[in-house]
Motif scaffolding. Structure first.
Motif, PDB file in Angstrom:
ATOM      1  N   LYS A 161     -30.480 -44.412   1.855  1.00  0.00           N
ATOM      2  CA  LYS A 161     -30.905 -44.481   3.248  1.00  0.00           C
ATOM      3  C   LYS A 161     -31.259 -43.091   3.763  1.00  0.00           C
ATOM      4  CE  LYS A 161     -26.311 -44.019   5.355  1.00  0.00           C
ATOM      5  NZ  LYS A 161     -25.287 -44.661   6.215  1.00  0.00           N
ATOM      6  N   VAL A 162     -32.031 -43.088   4.833  1.00  0.00           N
ATOM      7  CA  VAL A 162     -32.373 -41.858   5.539  1.00  0.00           C
ATOM      8  C   VAL A 162     -31.944 -42.030   6.984  1.00  0.00           C
ATOM      9  CG1 VAL A 162     -34.230 -40.330   6.307  1.00  0.00           C
ATOM     10  CG2 VAL A 162     -34.333 -41.380   4.024  1.00  0.00           C
ATOM     11  N   SER A 163     -31.137 -41.096   7.477  1.00  0.00           N
ATOM     12  CA  SER A 163     -30.710 -41.120   8.873  1.00  0.00           C
ATOM     13  C   SER A 163     -31.495 -40.068   9.649  1.00  0.00           C
ATOM     14  CB  SER A 163     -29.208 -40.822   8.991  1.00  0.00           C
ATOM     15  OG  SER A 163     -28.442 -41.783   8.298  1.00  0.00           O
ATOM     16  N   VAL A 164     -32.137 -40.502  10.724  1.00  0.00           N
ATOM     17  CA  VAL A 164     -32.851 -39.584  11.608  1.00  0.00           C
ATOM     18  C   VAL A 164     -32.016 -39.437  12.873  1.00  0.00           C
ATOM     19  CG1 VAL A 164     -34.943 -39.194  12.974  1.00  0.00           C
ATOM     20  CG2 VAL A 164     -35.109 -40.192  10.674  1.00  0.00           C
ATOM     21  N   LEU A 165     -31.584 -38.203  13.141  1.00  0.00           N
ATOM     22  CA  LEU A 165     -30.705 -37.917  14.270  1.00  0.00           C
ATOM     23  C   LEU A 165     -31.493 -37.141  15.320  1.00  0.00           C
ATOM     24  CD1 LEU A 165     -29.013 -37.500  11.367  1.00  0.00           C
ATOM     25  CD2 LEU A 165     -27.132 -37.271  12.970  1.00  0.00           C
ATOM     26  N   ILE A 166     -31.500 -37.655  16.535  1.00  0.00           N
ATOM     27  CA  ILE A 166     -32.250 -37.048  17.625  1.00  0.00           C
ATOM     28  C   ILE A 166     -31.265 -36.506  18.660  1.00  0.00           C
ATOM     29  CG2 ILE A 166     -34.028 -37.401  19.386  1.00  0.00           C
ATOM     30  CD1 ILE A 166     -34.928 -37.801  16.443  1.00  0.00           C
ATOM     31  N   ASN A 167     -31.447 -35.228  19.005  1.00  0.00           N
ATOM     32  CA  ASN A 167     -30.537 -34.566  19.942  1.00  0.00           C
ATOM     33  C   ASN A 167     -30.755 -35.080  21.359  1.00  0.00           C
ATOM     34  OD1 ASN A 167     -28.957 -32.708  21.408  1.00  0.00           O
ATOM     35  ND2 ASN A 167     -29.288 -31.131  19.859  1.00  0.00           N
ATOM     36  N   SER A 168     -29.685 -35.575  21.957  1.00  0.00           N
ATOM     37  CA  SER A 168     -29.733 -36.065  23.328  1.00  0.00           C
ATOM     38  C   SER A 168     -28.528 -35.527  24.087  1.00  0.00           C
ATOM     39  CB  SER A 168     -29.716 -37.603  23.343  1.00  0.00           C
ATOM     40  OG  SER A 168     -29.662 -38.110  24.662  1.00  0.00           O
ATOM     41  N   ASP A 169     -28.791 -34.560  24.976  1.00  0.00           N
ATOM     42  CA  ASP A 169     -27.718 -33.957  25.783  1.00  0.00           C
ATOM     43  C   ASP A 169     -26.602 -33.360  24.928  1.00  0.00           C
ATOM     44  OD1 ASP A 169     -28.992 -34.645  28.202  1.00  0.00           O
ATOM     45  OD2 ASP A 169     -28.139 -36.667  28.124  1.00  0.00           O
ATOM     46  N   GLY A 170     -26.988 -32.675  23.838  1.00  0.00           N
ATOM     47  CA  GLY A 170     -26.007 -31.965  23.023  1.00  0.00           C
ATOM     48  C   GLY A 170     -25.331 -32.791  21.954  1.00  0.00           C
ATOM     49  N   TRP A 171     -25.778 -34.033  21.774  1.00  0.00           N
ATOM     50  CA  TRP A 171     -25.220 -34.863  20.702  1.00  0.00           C
ATOM     51  C   TRP A 171     -26.353 -35.676  20.090  1.00  0.00           C
ATOM     52  CZ3 TRP A 171     -21.372 -34.189  17.770  1.00  0.00           C
ATOM     53  CH2 TRP A 171     -20.863 -35.216  16.977  1.00  0.00           C
ATOM     54  N   TYR A 172     -26.145 -36.147  18.855  1.00  0.00           N
ATOM     55  CA  TYR A 172     -27.216 -36.845  18.153  1.00  0.00           C
ATOM     56  C   TYR A 172     -27.097 -38.360  18.258  1.00  0.00           C
ATOM     57  CZ  TYR A 172     -28.816 -32.554  15.812  1.00  0.00           C
ATOM     58  OH  TYR A 172     -29.335 -31.321  15.547  1.00  0.00           O
ATOM     59  N   ASP A 173     -28.222 -38.988  18.594  1.00  0.00           N
ATOM     60  CA  ASP A 173     -28.365 -40.433  18.451  1.00  0.00           C
ATOM     61  C   ASP A 173     -28.950 -40.694  17.068  1.00  0.00           C
ATOM     62  OD1 ASP A 173     -27.484 -40.909  21.079  1.00  0.00           O
ATOM     63  OD2 ASP A 173     -29.504 -40.620  21.868  1.00  0.00           O
ATOM     64  N   VAL A 174     -28.399 -41.660  16.345  1.00  0.00           N
ATOM     65  CA  VAL A 174     -28.740 -41.877  14.944  1.00  0.00           C
ATOM     66  C   VAL A 174     -29.482 -43.188  14.756  1.00  0.00           C
ATOM     67  CG1 VAL A 174     -27.849 -41.974  12.586  1.00  0.00           C
ATOM     68  CG2 VAL A 174     -26.600 -40.676  14.336  1.00  0.00           C
ATOM     69  N   THR A 175     -30.561 -43.128  13.967  1.00  0.00           N
ATOM     70  CA  THR A 175     -31.253 -44.329  13.504  1.00  0.00           C
ATOM     71  C   THR A 175     -31.334 -44.259  11.987  1.00  0.00           C
ATOM     72  OG1 THR A 175     -32.597 -44.382  15.517  1.00  0.00           O
ATOM     73  CG2 THR A 175     -33.331 -45.742  13.677  1.00  0.00           C
ATOM     74  N   GLU A 176     -30.924 -45.317  11.305  1.00  0.00           N
ATOM     75  CA  GLU A 176     -30.934 -45.353   9.843  1.00  0.00           C
ATOM     76  C   GLU A 176     -32.134 -46.151   9.339  1.00  0.00           C
ATOM     77  OE1 GLU A 176     -27.160 -46.844   8.555  1.00  0.00           O
ATOM     78  OE2 GLU A 176     -26.113 -44.956   9.044  1.00  0.00           O
ATOM     79  N   PHE A 177     -32.759 -45.624   8.281  1.00  0.00           N
ATOM     80  CA  PHE A 177     -33.922 -46.265   7.683  1.00  0.00           C
ATOM     81  C   PHE A 177     -33.652 -46.542   6.206  1.00  0.00           C
ATOM     82  CE2 PHE A 177     -35.318 -43.800  11.288  1.00  0.00           C
ATOM     83  CZ  PHE A 177     -36.219 -44.641  11.923  1.00  0.00           C
ATOM     84  N   VAL A 178     -34.025 -47.715   5.756  1.00  0.00           N
ATOM     85  CA  VAL A 178     -33.882 -48.097   4.349  1.00  0.00           C
ATOM     86  C   VAL A 178     -35.183 -48.750   3.877  1.00  0.00           C
ATOM     87  CG1 VAL A 178     -31.381 -48.406   4.521  1.00  0.00           C
ATOM     88  CG2 VAL A 178     -32.898 -50.345   4.932  1.00  0.00           C
ATOM     89  N   ASP A 179     -35.329 -48.807   2.568  1.00  0.00           N
ATOM     90  CA  ASP A 179     -36.446 -49.522   1.946  1.00  0.00           C
ATOM     91  C   ASP A 179     -37.803 -49.034   2.474  1.00  0.00           C
ATOM     92  OD1 ASP A 179     -34.590 -50.990   0.474  1.00  0.00           O
ATOM     93  OD2 ASP A 179     -34.401 -52.478   2.060  1.00  0.00           O
TER      94      ASP A 179
END
Length: 202
Positions: A161-179
């Motif tokens: 899997k690949v996790s894309v973490l986006i910085n939001s107010d000093g912390w990361y929101d995570v979205t995971e991608f597969v396949d």
């Protein structure tokens, strides 16, 4: 990448300062990160690890050239100074860094570490191995967020899997991608990459 803590003096708790780290040389080709004032040796990566990072740098540089952005993608040669602890320095060396080209030019005649006087990288990428899983998912996530790095990818061949973490107010929101699902990246919104393609590597 595999890491091992290097004790500079086993009988003391002396710490390495950021200034000392910039000039540290032990006579070998070993690269070191600085974690809370302690040197951490980085061992050679696996072929798969190297293939993934090489592929990403080539693909990201192609996208940068296509869009005419003033950026550059670099593979494992640039350190990022991160705030951590109280009065203790941390410098990480991500597997891939995307940074402003002007900042890269500013490092040509000095140690290749993005200090606090330069812009934070636009994107950092780590390829996870069994020995660094907790560090990449936890410690680096906190450090990169504190450094205000807007986007962080964790490439995990262990879980495919690949996790894309986006910085939001000093912390990361995570979205995971597969396949075969296309990655969604604010930094590279037109990038045509999937977890499957990335994990295959070069």
């Amino acid at each position: 990448m595999t890491i091992a803590i290097v004790k500079t003096n086993p009988n003391t708790k002396s710490r390495v300062t950021f200034a000392d780290y910039l000039t540290y040389f032990d006579g070998s080709d070993t690269k070191y990160e600085l974690v809370d004032g302690e040197l951490v040796a980085m061992s050679l990566a696996t072929g798969k690890h190297g293939g993934i990072t090489k592929f990403l740098v080539r693909d990201l540089d192609g996208e940068i050239e296509r869009t005419g952005l003033p950026w550059i993608a670099l593979q494992g040669i640039v350190g990022v100074r991160c705030p951590r602890g109280i009065g203790l320095d941390t410098v990480r060396i991500p597997d891939v860094v995307v940074m402003q080209r002007d900042d890269w030019q500013a490092l040509q005649e000095r140690e290749a570490v993005i200090d606090f006087n330069l812009s934070a990288p636009l994107l950092v990428i780590e390829v996870i191995s069994p020995s660094t899983k907790n560090i990449d998912y936890r410690a680096k996530r906190t450090e990169y967020a504190a450094r205000d790095i807007p986007e962080y990818w964790s490439i995990d061949p262990l879980e495919a899997k690949v996790s894309v973490l986006i910085n939001s107010d000093g912390w990361y929101d995570v979205t995971e991608f597969v396949d075969s699902g296309l990655l969604i990246s604010p930094t590279f919104p037109e990038l045509q990459l999937t977890a499957q393609i990335i994990l295959k590597g070069a």
